[in-house]
Motif scaffolding. Structure first.
Motif, PDB file in Angstrom:
ATOM      1  N   UNK A   1       0.838  -1.196   0.000  1.00 21.56           N
ATOM      2  CA  UNK A   1       0.000   0.000   0.000  1.00 21.56           C
ATOM      3  C   UNK A   1       0.878   1.253   0.000  1.00 21.56           C
TER       4      UNK A   1
ATOM      5  N   UNK B   1       2.307   1.726  -3.531  1.00 16.62           N
ATOM      6  CA  UNK B   1       1.308   2.225  -4.493  1.00 16.62           C
ATOM      7  C   UNK B   1       0.982   3.687  -4.195  1.00 16.62           C
ATOM      8  N   UNK B   2       0.835   3.991  -2.904  1.00 14.19           N
ATOM      9  CA  UNK B   2       0.501   5.373  -2.531  1.00 14.19           C
ATOM     10  C   UNK B   2       1.605   6.328  -2.975  1.00 14.19           C
ATOM     11  N   UNK B   3       2.853   5.881  -2.891  1.00 12.52           N
ATOM     12  CA  UNK B   3       3.942   6.759  -3.341  1.00 12.52           C
ATOM     13  C   UNK B   3       3.906   6.921  -4.857  1.00 12.52           C
ATOM     14  N   UNK B   4       3.631   5.821  -5.583  1.00 12.30           N
ATOM     15  CA  UNK B   4       3.518   5.929  -7.048  1.00 12.30           C
ATOM     16  C   UNK B   4       2.458   6.965  -7.428  1.00 12.30           C
ATOM     17  N   UNK B   5       1.374   6.998  -6.637  1.00 10.55           N
ATOM     18  CA  UNK B   5       0.274   7.928  -6.921  1.00 10.55           C
ATOM     19  C   UNK B   5       0.515   9.288  -6.272  1.00 10.55           C
ATOM     20  N   UNK B   6       1.642   9.456  -5.596  1.00 12.19           N
ATOM     21  CA  UNK B   6       1.926  10.691  -4.839  1.00 12.19           C
ATOM     22  C   UNK B   6       0.703  11.077  -3.995  1.00 12.19           C
ATOM     23  N   UNK B   7       0.271  10.097  -3.224  1.00 12.23           N
ATOM     24  CA  UNK B   7      -0.967  10.247  -2.468  1.00 12.23           C
ATOM     25  C   UNK B   7      -0.691  10.017  -0.988  1.00 12.23           C
ATOM     26  N   UNK B   8      -0.838  11.055  -0.181  1.00 12.28           N
ATOM     27  CA  UNK B   8      -0.600  10.917   1.250  1.00 12.28           C
ATOM     28  C   UNK B   8      -1.734  10.158   1.923  1.00 12.28           C
TER      29      UNK B   8
ATOM     30  N   UNK C   1       2.290  14.980  -2.404  1.00 15.26           N
ATOM     31  CA  UNK C   1       1.764  13.949  -1.511  1.00 15.26           C
ATOM     32  C   UNK C   1       0.810  14.540  -0.475  1.00 15.26           C
TER      33      UNK C   1
ATOM     34  N   UNK D   1      -3.106  14.175  -0.441  1.00 18.26           N
ATOM     35  CA  UNK D   1      -3.544  13.457   0.760  1.00 18.26           C
ATOM     36  C   UNK D   1      -4.598  14.241   1.531  1.00 18.26           C
TER      37      UNK D   1
ATOM     38  N   UNK E   1      -5.760   4.360  -5.627  1.00 18.08           N
ATOM     39  CA  UNK E   1      -4.816   3.287  -5.295  1.00 18.08           C
ATOM     40  C   UNK E   1      -5.072   2.046  -6.150  1.00 18.08           C
TER      41      UNK E   1
ATOM     42  N   UNK F   1      -3.932   2.866  -9.710  1.00 18.15           N
ATOM     43  CA  UNK F   1      -2.475   2.958  -9.814  1.00 18.15           C
ATOM     44  C   UNK F   1      -1.865   1.559  -9.819  1.00 18.15           C
TER      45      UNK F   1
END
Lengths: 96, 484
Positions: A9, A12-19, B341, B345, B357, B360
């Motif tokens: 997880x 994947x979150x880093x690939x999506x640049x998603x915090x 991020x 987020x 997620x 991706x």
């Protein structure tokens, strides 16, 4: 069974640049594993020789003449950007 | 005035019974006093509305009234509206005031329509209950403990509560038809590409389609007359002639061949909903339709196929929300990755994050063929099933949703069961077909929608089939008690 763990997880979150919050990772891992289990039903379907479908009407990309048609609207478009200067979008320093 | 359809309102405006300014003020007053019960609007735009109404009245007086002159409408907050916040139900776009109009908005403006405001929706149209909106859950006007459906839940609730005569919605997997069903209104998802997607914030580009949400099929035809058409700014919009969608409303249904897919009436469908749908089908038999059982054997593949294609396309589309050019940006980013991020987020809610997620992952190196390409192949199998069925029938009918509106909070912890509430609508998007939901009856005072599915570009046929039903029944005229 696809089981994603904490490190999957995070990757994947880093690939999506998603915090995502540390405490929420186990729940995301469970949710994502369940969703992947659900979509794995497709594995048993024979799709040998089936052409992938990208557009419901099988349309292809249209091309137009390479002519300038739009006016430069930069000021209007940049008005709502978080930070700009001299027509550029500002972000933290990338190159030292 | 607020119980009139667009058709009736247009006649009233033309006869001089009331002005657009009066009509618009009536709706603004209703929104002001009643919308706190349902939360169907994110932004109300009284100044714009009254200005447009004044212009509409002047245009009518000058003898050049457009197709929807003076008619107040509610626009889903997914359509970019120049100078007005366009949030898409997300904290990410809460600060976003669009610098341009979506093509659909331009067309409504050109037709003389009036914009009352922007309606609430699931965040980035991802949800089936309107509970994922950053601006709070929308409540179903028929029972405020239940959801209005989603993602166009605000648009559906506003029309059901008589806070607007009609609204716009968008439908990626059922987001017009399922809330139309739950709120007891008429909703039409046109053929993929029939209505321009320019300026309509993208969720899953190969599935998204805008359409009207109205009281009646006749009103939906009037709305589609304005919305439909090729747009050079949307390369996926289709260059096909736009017919007058009101022209065939009164055609006879004698000999109409109706297919009922047996897969739509099996396990998972609520028994009482099934009875309502069966009696609606009987109504069609009385009108001379010929009913036939058909099979769509790949129906069970629709939900899994969708939950690869839609999240994959969403993860790609939503990468533009990066905190750099528009929308939310986090405080004091320490470097570029931190900016991306944290902005993303903080800006996105849990359901949007889940789908980003999944998408991706499905598109990541080594998995692309196993997930996305595989789903594009099963998508073709699903489409082939429909094409084959349409060799024998003119229209497919079934339920729009497996149940009536569920309770707020009932499914929030169970994403997959939530996804299954779109089980009858999703395949229609995958195949790019037009679909409608029309009011067909009630179960425990909650509305049930009958779904109509047509061949590509058969919107006129669907509207005809829906209109004939509405001539014989009065389900579409029922209003929730507190909003009569």
């Amino acid at each position: 069974m696809s089981t994603l763990d904490k490190s999957d997880v995070e990757k994947i979150a880093f690939l999506a640049r998603l915090g995502i919050d540390e405490q929420d990772i186990p729940e995301y891992a469970t949710n994502l594993s369940n969703i992947l289990d659900m979509v794995e039903q497709l594995d048993s379907v024979d799709t040998e020789g089936v052409k992938p479908m990208a557009h419901p009407l099988d349309a292809v990309q249209r091309l137009r003449a390479d002519e300038v048609t739009e006016v430069n609207d930069r000021e209007n478009l940049q008005e709502h950007a978080p930070e700009t200067a001299e027509g550029l979008y500002l972000v933290p320093k990338v190159i030292e | 005035m607020h119980n009139k359809t667009i058709t009736e309102l247009s006649a009233g405006l033309e006869a001089g019974d009331f002005s657009s300014v009066e009509l618009t003020q009536t709706y603004l007053d209703r929104i002001h006093s009643l919308d706190k019960q349902v939360n169907s609007f994110i932004t109300v735009t009284p100044e714009i509305a009254l200005e447009q109404a004044k212009n509409a009245d002047a245009q009518r007086a000058a003898g050049n009234a457009g197709l929807l002159n003076g008619i107040p409408l509610a626009q889903k907050d997914i359509f970019c509206t120049k100078g007005v916040r366009t949030s898409c139900g997300s904290k990410m776009l809460d600060p976003f005031v669009s610098p341009y109009d979506a093509t659909t908005i331009t067309k409504f403006n050109d037709s003389g329509a009036v914009m009352l405001g922007k309606t609430n929706m699931d965040e980035f149209a991802m949800g089936s209950s309107n509970e994922t909106s950053w601006y709070g859950t929308v409540k179903n006007p028929w029972n405020q403990e239940t959801v209005p459906g989603g993602s166009s839940g605000g648009s559906a609730a506003a029309v059901a509560a008589r806070l607007a005569p009609a609204s716009t919605g968008t439908d990626t997997g059922g987001s017009i038809r399922q809330p139309a069903s739950f709120c007891g209104i008429t909703g039409l998802k046109p053929t993929y590409g029939r209505v321009s997607r320019y300026g309509m914030i993208a969720f899953a580009s190969s599935l998204d389609q805008a359409g009207p949400m109205t009281r009646t099929a006749e009103d939906a035809a009037l709305m589609l007359n304005v919305m439909a058409g090729h747009d050079l700014r949307d390369s996926t919009s289709v260059d096909e002639a736009v017919p007058d969608y009101t022209a065939n409303l009164n055609d006879s249904l004698e000999g109409l061949k109706v297919g009922l897919p047996k897969e739509f009436f099996s396990e998972g469908l609520n028994d009482d909903v099934a009875k309502v749908i069966e009696s609606a089908v009987k109504e069609y038999e009385k009108m001379g339709a010929v009913i036939k059982e058909i099979s769509l054997p790949t129906s069970n593949l629709a939900v899994p196929t969708y939950y690869i294609i839609a999240p994959s396309e969403c993860s790609s589309n939503l990468s533009r929300m990066d905190g750099v050019r528009f929308g939310h940006r986090c405080e004091d980013p320490k470097d570029l990755n931190d900016l991306y991020i944290r902005s993303r987020g903080e800006g996105f809610g849990p359901e949007v994050k889940r789908r980003i997620l999944v998408g991706t992952y499905a598109l990541s190196e080594g998995f692309y063929d196993a997930y996305y390409v595989k789903a594009q192949k099963t998508r073709r199998l699903i489409t082939n099933d429909f094409n084959q069925a349409f060799d024998d029938v003119d229209v497919i009918m079934g339920p729009a949703a497996p149940s009536t509106a569920f309770k707020i909070g009932e499914l929030t912890d169970d994403p997959i069961t939530m996804y299954l509430s779109d089980i009858y609508t999703i395949a229609v998007n995958l195949a790019g077909l037009p679909g409608m939901s029309i009011p067909a009856g009630f179960v425990n005072n909650m509305p049930v929608g009958l779904q109509l599915i047509g061949k590509h570009f058969a919107e006129s046929k669907l509207l005809n089939v829906a209109h004939q039903f509405q001539k014989e029944t009065d389900w579409h005229l029922k209003a929730p008690e507190s909003f009569k």
